[in-house]
Enzyme design. Sequence first.
Site, PDB file in Angstrom:
ATOM      1  N   LYS A  69       0.806  -1.225   0.000  1.00 46.31           N
ATOM      2  CA  LYS A  69       0.000   0.000   0.000  1.00 46.31           C
ATOM      3  C   LYS A  69       0.844   1.281   0.000  1.00 46.31           C
ATOM      4  O   LYS A  69       0.486   2.263  -0.642  1.00 46.31           O
ATOM      5  CB  LYS A  69      -0.935   0.016   1.206  1.00 46.31           C
ATOM      6  CG  LYS A  69      -2.107  -0.950   1.085  1.00 46.31           C
ATOM      7  CD  LYS A  69      -2.913  -0.903   2.368  1.00 46.31           C
ATOM      8  CE  LYS A  69      -4.339  -1.334   2.128  1.00 46.31           C
ATOM      9  NZ  LYS A  69      -5.213  -0.993   3.251  1.00 46.31           N
ATOM     10  N   ASP A 106     -10.002   3.538   2.293  1.00 43.75           N
ATOM     11  CA  ASP A 106     -10.205   2.935   3.614  1.00 43.75           C
ATOM     12  C   ASP A 106     -10.992   3.867   4.550  1.00 43.75           C
ATOM     13  O   ASP A 106     -11.863   3.417   5.304  1.00 43.75           O
ATOM     14  CB  ASP A 106      -8.866   2.574   4.256  1.00 43.75           C
ATOM     15  CG  ASP A 106      -8.238   1.343   3.616  1.00 43.75           C
ATOM     16  OD1 ASP A 106      -8.986   0.481   3.122  1.00 43.75           O
ATOM     17  OD2 ASP A 106      -6.992   1.251   3.599  1.00 43.75           O
TER      18      ASP A 106
END
Length: 280
Positions: A69, A106
């Site tokens: 990520k 997220d």
Amino acid sequence: MTEATLKAGVIGWPIDHSLSPHLHGFWLEHYKIDGEYLPFAVETENLKSFLKSLADQGRRGTNVTLPHKETTLSVVDQIDEQAKRVGAVNTVVVQKDGSLLGSNTDGFGFLENMHDQNPKWAAKRGPAIVLGAGGAARAILVALLEAGAPEIRLLNRTKERAEELAGELGGGIKVDDWAARSEVVSEAATLVNTTSLGMKGQPPLEIDLSRLPESATVTDIVYTPLETGLLKNAKKRGNPVVDGLGMLLHQARPGFQAWFGVEPEVTKDLRDHVLKVMES
Ligand code: ATR
């Protein structure tokens, strides 16, 4: 599969246990889309070449999971504001000109899940207590700040890590000692566990909720088990609780829409499908 099949996927290392193929697969079938969403095990040394070859592979993009990520941030051509603030990318979309746009959904997933499971919840309503200072905490802190939480208290076993994170996110976050967690909850309108404590195979999260206001919403990013010890205890006291599976489901929505052209819904059927996969 035809030439017209829309393709996306998820990359990570390892990737075997990712639930993303199951949830995107459910949506593809539900919306009758000619699409494909596959898991790819990609090692760090191959990350850049994999991402740069997405367009040649005929893929419209990919989700990105651990451990890629952060690295993906420096590989893509553009990043959105969320990814910049969080310092991590979980969704890559191939643009019309072939360039790569990285975003982080997220925080969106966190907020949408809170609203979905507790329609009365709003970040603005009062102080948020966040336990943990890892990658998941970053995205949640950014989301809470942007959604207008009036005060955020951050507690982490390793206090320096919390202080560093609070500093990087630029004001609005006060750091407390991990040992003070049972006292600090007396201030909470929102209590979030972002640590791995309470997860199957991990130690339990030890916290006394007796001072927690009854109106405070309690949530856990851990979803194995779905009802963690924290959520069970909070529910017993009458607090509204929000489980962590919904965050995973909601964070997937923007990517699905960008790749497959339909705004998907998080429904009970989707949750049941994913829960069944988790149990098998
Ligand atoms: P992620 O990036 O996915 O959030 P992580 O960086 O491993 O994962 O973070 C895990 C979080 O759980 C951290 O906040 C960690 O605290 P430390 O920063 O002190 O390591 C927390 N955590 C893990 N095990 C813990 C334990 N036994 N007691 C307290 N906190 C724990």
